[in-house]
Design a protein around this motif. Sequence first.
Motif, mmCIF file in Angstrom:
data_model
loop_
_atom_site.group_PDB
_atom_site.id
_atom_site.type_symbol
_atom_site.label_atom_id
_atom_site.label_comp_id
_atom_site.label_asym_id
_atom_site.label_seq_id
_atom_site.Cartn_x
_atom_site.Cartn_y
_atom_site.Cartn_z
ATOM 1 N N LEU A 38 0.147 1.205 -8.231
ATOM 2 C CA LEU A 38 -0.112 1.364 -6.798
ATOM 3 C C LEU A 38 -0.345 2.834 -6.454
ATOM 4 C CD1 LEU A 38 -0.244 0.216 -3.925
ATOM 5 C CD2 LEU A 38 2.241 0.478 -3.783
ATOM 6 N N LEU A 39 0.447 3.729 -7.055
ATOM 7 C CA LEU A 39 0.309 5.153 -6.767
ATOM 8 C C LEU A 39 -1.081 5.669 -7.120
ATOM 9 C CD1 LEU A 39 1.712 7.825 -5.918
ATOM 10 C CD2 LEU A 39 2.334 8.126 -8.326
ATOM 11 N N GLY A 94 -7.641 12.137 -9.920
ATOM 12 C CA GLY A 94 -7.201 11.044 -10.772
ATOM 13 C C GLY A 94 -6.777 9.794 -10.036
ATOM 14 N N THR A 95 -6.980 9.745 -8.717
ATOM 15 C CA THR A 95 -6.612 8.561 -7.945
ATOM 16 C C THR A 95 -7.866 7.839 -7.474
ATOM 17 O OG1 THR A 95 -6.510 9.772 -5.836
ATOM 18 C CG2 THR A 95 -4.492 9.669 -7.150
ATOM 19 N N THR A 96 -7.756 6.543 -7.280
ATOM 20 C CA THR A 96 -8.893 5.741 -6.833
ATOM 21 C C THR A 96 -9.240 6.017 -5.377
ATOM 22 O OG1 THR A 96 -8.202 4.020 -8.387
ATOM 23 C CG2 THR A 96 -9.778 3.368 -6.685
ATOM 24 N N GLY A 153 0.810 -1.204 0.000
ATOM 25 C CA GLY A 153 0.000 0.000 0.000
ATOM 26 C C GLY A 153 0.844 1.255 0.000
ATOM 27 N N ILE A 154 0.175 2.384 0.144
ATOM 28 C CA ILE A 154 0.816 3.694 0.163
ATOM 29 C C ILE A 154 1.201 4.024 1.604
ATOM 30 C CG2 ILE A 154 0.435 6.157 -0.229
ATOM 31 C CD1 ILE A 154 -1.501 5.321 -2.496
ATOM 32 N N LEU A 155 2.473 4.271 1.824
ATOM 33 C CA LEU A 155 2.945 4.661 3.151
ATOM 34 C C LEU A 155 2.765 6.157 3.367
ATOM 35 C CD1 LEU A 155 6.213 2.530 3.145
ATOM 36 C CD2 LEU A 155 4.113 2.021 4.406
ATOM 37 N N LEU A 156 3.170 6.946 2.381
ATOM 38 C CA LEU A 156 3.001 8.396 2.444
ATOM 39 C C LEU A 156 3.084 8.943 1.030
ATOM 40 C CD1 LEU A 156 2.818 11.118 3.906
ATOM 41 C CD2 LEU A 156 5.285 11.010 4.310
ATOM 42 N N SER A 157 2.098 9.720 0.653
ATOM 43 C CA SER A 157 2.080 10.340 -0.670
ATOM 44 C C SER A 157 1.672 11.794 -0.549
ATOM 45 C CB SER A 157 1.101 9.616 -1.605
ATOM 46 O OG SER A 157 0.879 10.386 -2.790
ATOM 47 N N PRO A 188 -8.551 9.003 -2.993
ATOM 48 C CA PRO A 188 -7.986 10.344 -2.802
ATOM 49 C C PRO A 188 -7.458 10.604 -1.393
ATOM 50 C CG PRO A 188 -10.085 10.452 -3.970
ATOM 51 C CD PRO A 188 -9.937 9.040 -3.491
ATOM 52 N N HIS A 189 -8.060 9.975 -0.366
ATOM 53 C CA HIS A 189 -7.628 10.242 0.999
ATOM 54 C C HIS A 189 -6.216 9.728 1.275
ATOM 55 C CE1 HIS A 189 -8.938 6.068 1.337
ATOM 56 N NE2 HIS A 189 -8.184 5.979 2.402
ATOM 57 N N ALA A 190 -5.643 8.931 0.350
ATOM 58 C CA ALA A 190 -4.287 8.407 0.526
ATOM 59 C C ALA A 190 -3.221 9.401 0.062
ATOM 60 C CB ALA A 190 -4.127 7.091 -0.219
ATOM 61 N N HIS A 191 -3.632 10.578 -0.386
ATOM 62 C CA HIS A 191 -2.689 11.559 -0.938
ATOM 63 C C HIS A 191 -2.908 12.905 -0.256
ATOM 64 C CE1 HIS A 191 -1.866 8.612 -4.128
ATOM 65 N NE2 HIS A 191 -3.174 8.392 -4.094
ATOM 66 N N LEU A 192 -1.815 13.634 -0.002
ATOM 67 C CA LEU A 192 -1.879 14.853 0.808
ATOM 68 C C LEU A 192 -1.771 16.143 0.002
ATOM 69 C CD1 LEU A 192 0.284 13.710 3.868
ATOM 70 C CD2 LEU A 192 -2.206 13.803 3.676
ATOM 71 N N ASN A 193 -1.524 16.042 -1.318
ATOM 72 C CA ASN A 193 -1.568 17.209 -2.210
ATOM 73 C C ASN A 193 -0.662 18.338 -1.711
ATOM 74 O OD1 ASN A 193 -2.384 18.697 -4.449
ATOM 75 N ND2 ASN A 193 -4.095 19.636 -3.351
ATOM 76 N N GLN A 194 0.630 18.029 -1.577
ATOM 77 C CA GLN A 194 1.588 19.023 -1.067
ATOM 78 C C GLN A 194 2.906 18.903 -1.830
ATOM 79 O OE1 GLN A 194 1.192 21.405 1.534
ATOM 80 N NE2 GLN A 194 3.125 22.144 0.676
ATOM 81 N N THR A 195 3.320 19.973 -2.503
ATOM 82 C CA THR A 195 4.600 19.939 -3.202
ATOM 83 C C THR A 195 5.744 20.231 -2.231
ATOM 84 O OG1 THR A 195 4.402 22.265 -3.825
ATOM 85 C CG2 THR A 195 3.627 20.631 -5.424
#
Length: 476
Positions: free
Chosen positions: A250-251, A69-71, A59-63, A73-80
């Motif tokens: 996976l991403l 565009g992701t299945t 799974g995703i540890l940290l994104s 969305p709560h697994a991604h934090l949207n931060q550059t």
Amino acid sequence: MLPLMYPVLLAQAPAAFVSPAPPAQRYIVEQQDVRPLPGQLDNIPVFNSNSPEVIEGAGILLSTFPRSGTTHPHAHLNQTLEGRFDFFSHHISRPAGEKLTLYQGVLVYNASSRPVTLQVHQAVSYLNSHDAPFIDLPAQLEDPYGSIYSGPGSRLAGDVIRGVNQPYFPSQLVLRPRELRMLAVMPIPVSSARSTLMRLESSGPVYMANLALYEMPEYTSVLDLNDPTNEEPVTKVTYNPPTMRDWQNLLTQGRLATPRDRAPSNSTERYIYGRVAGISVGSEWNATLTDQPNGNTLTIPQPGESFSYPLSTTDTGTHGTDQIQSAPMLVRYSDTALRAHGNYAVHYNLKLPLHNDTNRTQTVFVTVQTPLKKSHLDDRLVFLNPPEDRIFFRGSVRLRYRDDFGRDQERYFHLVQRQGQRAEPLIEVRLRPGDRRDVQVDFLYPPDATPPQVLTVSTLGRRNLAIESPSPNPPQ
């Protein structure tokens, strides 16, 4: 200990062979000043991946990638991330199913319309199973060559303060506009722990993800050459590291890795810190320890006395200073820590301009200790005799100073400290009346340690303020 198959021998053993009961544990109360640590954390972002600590499924540890565009969305934090930032991770592989090797993959994406260069200034990663097994070590060993360690966090901390840079990490990545690249792929065998720290710098905004995937089975049909009469092919299974397509899938389609750690809670009944997964703010704590703000000297204690500065304080362990050193979180998952408690991989860079204001030569000691955690009382430290068996700290500290003969010294010590351990001094210096001597302390807080520790300055002399008691709060 005798095996259970010999109960008669055990019953008939003479009294002389029966192990004595362990001594009763007592508290040692040191009456002394406990001071807030001057300075503060810098503003360097840290990609901080420590939840889930124990990984049972892919799974995703940290994104920090965008959610669109992701299945899941709560697994991604949207931060550059841009400019100087760090990457830290510490994870353990314990697969719930087939015992396969886990791979940790670090992906970087250029979010801009121009090329971006990602510089890798320093990168170190270790496994406990191969590179740095946990071994029993004495409480304090001088380690001039970096050959003493116990566990991956211990070895990582020692190497980072020495400036070690492992060659199998790239020195840089040049990413074309909107390009996705692998920064690192690192195996974590079954029941192994891996600690990783990278000092990075990006010329433009990038997204980053830390992912976990198991080795992939590949099935092929082959003839059994040892049995020429059998014309039926047999299926052969080989296991390979995940491909770039596997990581991309996976991403975009994966869920957060499991099992999830306990969510944080500041309930008055039980405080739960949680584990860290997000972007924390603060890579180094730089400070000069002086008597007064903007001062230039640190007056040594009176003979027989001490003062201490807590390191890596948390919400429930400030030692009466009201100072929480835990790094704040810029973004995080909702079920992970509210702060980067423990400040894993944070570098404490501390200067002590020691000054002897007495009319006699004084001998001064500098020590790192692990007292019992306290929220209140800034006039004492409480230790245990003997300390608890549980290890609270495994790591290295560097001290630089000019010795009593005017020679510049750079000394490294590996420390193993248990809960409530007073510890022996690291160095001693003799200061003549009016002398000032700088001591530089470098302390990288190691993964898999438990705060807080304290940095203690003591002056040799008759000590009358240490009280041994069955209670941590003896009568005054």
